[in-house]
Design a protein around this motif. Structure first.
Motif, PDB file in Angstrom:
ATOM      1  N   VAL A  39       4.090   1.598   2.423  1.00 46.92           N
ATOM      2  CA  VAL A  39       5.406   2.328   1.899  1.00 46.92           C
ATOM      3  C   VAL A  39       4.775   3.545   2.222  1.00 46.92           C
ATOM      4  CG1 VAL A  39       7.528   2.552   0.576  1.00 46.92           C
ATOM      5  CG2 VAL A  39       6.255   1.199   0.689  1.00 46.92           C
ATOM      6  N   SER A  40       5.522   4.897   3.411  1.00 44.79           N
ATOM      7  CA  SER A  40       4.841   6.194   3.192  1.00 44.79           C
ATOM      8  C   SER A  40       5.806   6.959   3.780  1.00 44.79           C
ATOM      9  CB  SER A  40       3.701   6.291   4.256  1.00 44.79           C
ATOM     10  OG  SER A  40       3.565   7.848   3.896  1.00 44.79           O
TER      11      SER A  40
ATOM     12  N   SER B 131       4.930   8.268  13.297  1.00 44.08           N
ATOM     13  CA  SER B 131       4.214   8.223  12.620  1.00 44.08           C
ATOM     14  C   SER B 131       3.398   7.417  12.809  1.00 44.08           C
ATOM     15  CB  SER B 131       4.777   8.197  11.228  1.00 44.08           C
ATOM     16  OG  SER B 131       4.620   7.103  10.717  1.00 44.08           O
ATOM     17  N   PRO B 132       1.906   7.809  12.237  1.00 43.22           N
ATOM     18  CA  PRO B 132       0.558   7.297  12.937  1.00 43.22           C
ATOM     19  C   PRO B 132       0.119   5.909  11.713  1.00 43.22           C
ATOM     20  CG  PRO B 132       0.339   9.289  12.389  1.00 43.22           C
ATOM     21  CD  PRO B 132       0.980   9.409  12.030  1.00 43.22           C
ATOM     22  N   ALA B 133       1.095   5.494  10.982  1.00 39.94           N
ATOM     23  CA  ALA B 133       1.311   4.383   9.906  1.00 39.94           C
ATOM     24  C   ALA B 133       2.036   3.471  11.109  1.00 39.94           C
ATOM     25  CB  ALA B 133       1.851   4.988   8.385  1.00 39.94           C
TER      26      ALA B 133
ATOM     27  N   VAL C  64       8.873   3.530   6.234  1.00 37.84           N
ATOM     28  CA  VAL C  64       9.066   4.579   7.096  1.00 37.84           C
ATOM     29  C   VAL C  64       9.990   5.658   7.011  1.00 37.84           C
ATOM     30  CG1 VAL C  64       6.099   5.025   7.917  1.00 37.84           C
ATOM     31  CG2 VAL C  64       7.867   4.609   8.886  1.00 37.84           C
ATOM     32  N   ASN C  65       9.363   6.275   7.403  1.00 33.28           N
ATOM     33  CA  ASN C  65      11.137   7.638   7.544  1.00 33.28           C
ATOM     34  C   ASN C  65      10.973   8.305   8.827  1.00 33.28           C
ATOM     35  OD1 ASN C  65      13.341   8.829   6.689  1.00 33.28           O
ATOM     36  ND2 ASN C  65      12.550  10.713   6.265  1.00 33.28           N
TER      37      ASN C  65
ATOM     38  N   CYS D 125       0.589  -1.102  -0.044  1.00 33.75           N
ATOM     39  CA  CYS D 125      -0.200   0.245   0.169  1.00 33.75           C
ATOM     40  C   CYS D 125       0.489   1.039   0.139  1.00 33.75           C
ATOM     41  CB  CYS D 125      -0.712   0.359   1.802  1.00 33.75           C
ATOM     42  SG  CYS D 125      -1.496   1.282   1.485  1.00 33.75           S
ATOM     43  N   GLY D 126       0.326   2.331  -0.798  1.00 34.53           N
ATOM     44  CA  GLY D 126       1.400   3.527  -0.866  1.00 34.53           C
ATOM     45  C   GLY D 126       1.098   3.989  -1.936  1.00 34.53           C
TER      46      GLY D 126
END
Length: 337
Positions: free
Chosen positions: A94-95, A126-128, A121-122, A45-46
């Motif tokens: 992927v975000s 984060s929420p994800a 994530v970077n 998902c991205g």
């Protein structure tokens, strides 16, 4: 506009960022966790640039692990309120920011539905990331330009390192170990022959196959958002069909070619388009027209090809008087569903 843009600085940071994520070893640890489990399928998902890194990841999972991979449509959850049946699957989000509400909602739904969820994530806070069972930080560092560069390459590299460990693929591990140095050398490659050819173009095409599909779509996106140039990224197999009717002497084609079983198809397309009198700029292979480093691992080379493309696009934006750090109408994080 600054003489040195954030985009240019961040492109220059790509080799060090790549070295950092590979040295951290987190992908190897998570890969070992995945190796101890079985999954019927994988969902990735991205959106946007992260989605292009997800396409690269999809090819690696399917070619190295023989697992079918589906691309998630977050709006199925956020708009249609129909959480997918993913019990037992691996769901990878992927975000860059990990803050896009639609990606977070899709991840939460997948976890509630029984999938093992993994966030690339970077921002590991984060929420994800908080919505996921496992977190693989891409360690790209701050990125201030709206046009993502080092977060894209590091997302692809982190995904490749994950698959290398998961599949026990020693050749891929070796290719990744060589990648920071190759990315550094790629910074010196001059693709201005291609970017100069875009000056009067009403549109542009980018093509390739297999492991190059995600990167070529990423380059097309950068042309659109940074140069405001309509650009389409197609598989070399697809470009031969309907889209071929739109390719003309006015629309330059950039072709990416890595040394793998699909290379011949790219070579044949480059030959045919060139013989038809069209403007083709090719990277890699016997018909290559752009400077290149020479072949290494076919899953890693398309990542390295992003660097000279990014450089050329950033320079062309400045030449046109456009600010590559602030594309018109865009912000860094999308907050809408």
């Amino acid at each position: 506009m600054s003489a040195t843009t954030f985009m240019a600085r961040e492109i220059a940071e790509i080799p060090a960022a790549a070295e950092a994520v590979l040295a951290a070893g987190e992908a190897a640890r998570i890969g070992a966790t995945l190796r101890a489990r079985t999954f019927p399928f994988v969902v990735v998902c991205g959106r946007g640039s992260s989605g292009h890194a997800g396409v690269h990841l999809r090819y690696l999972i399917e070619t190295r692990l023989a697992l079918p991979v589906s691309a998630a449509a977050p709006s199925v959850v956020t708009g249609y309120a129909r959480p997918p049946q993913v019990a037992g699957a691996l769901f990878i989000v992927v975000s860059q920011s990990g803050r896009s509400p639609d990606l977070v909602a899709a991840t939460q739904a997948a976890r509630a539905g029984g999938a093992l969820t993994l966030a690339l994530v970077n921002d590991p806070d984060s929420p994800a990331a908080r919505a996921s069972d496992l977190v693989l930080p891409i360690l790209a560092g701050p990125e201030r330009a709206v046009a993502a560069t080092k977060t894209v390459t590091n997302s692809a590299i982190a995904g490749a390192a994950l698959v290398a460990a998961w599949a026990g693929d020693r050749e891929l591990e070796q290719g990744l170990s060589a990648l920071p140095e190759r990315l550094n050398r790629a910074r010196a490659l001059d693709w201005s022959a291609w970017s100069d050819d875009l000056a009067a173009a009403p549109a542009a095409f980018v093509t390739g196959r297999g492991h190059g599909l995600g990167p070529l779509r990423e380059i097309a996106l950068k042309l659109a958002e940074t140069l405001r140039l309509p650009a389409l990224g197609y598989s070399a197999a697809e470009l031969r069909h309907g889209p071929r009717a739109s390719v003309s002497a006015a629309t330059p084609v950039l072709a990416l070619r890595q040394a793998d079983p699909l290379a011949e198809g790219v070579d044949d397309l480059v030959r045919d388009l060139t013989e038809d009198g069209l403007r083709v700029h090719a990277c890699g292979g016997p018909r290559g027209t752009l400077p290149w480093l020479g072949d290494d691992h076919p899953a890693c080379d398309p990542i390295a090809m992003l660097v000279p493309a990014y450089h050329a696009i950033e320079a062309e934006a400045r030449r046109r008087g456009l600010d590559p750090d602030k594309p018109a109408g865009l912000t860094k994080v999308t907050e809408t569903l």
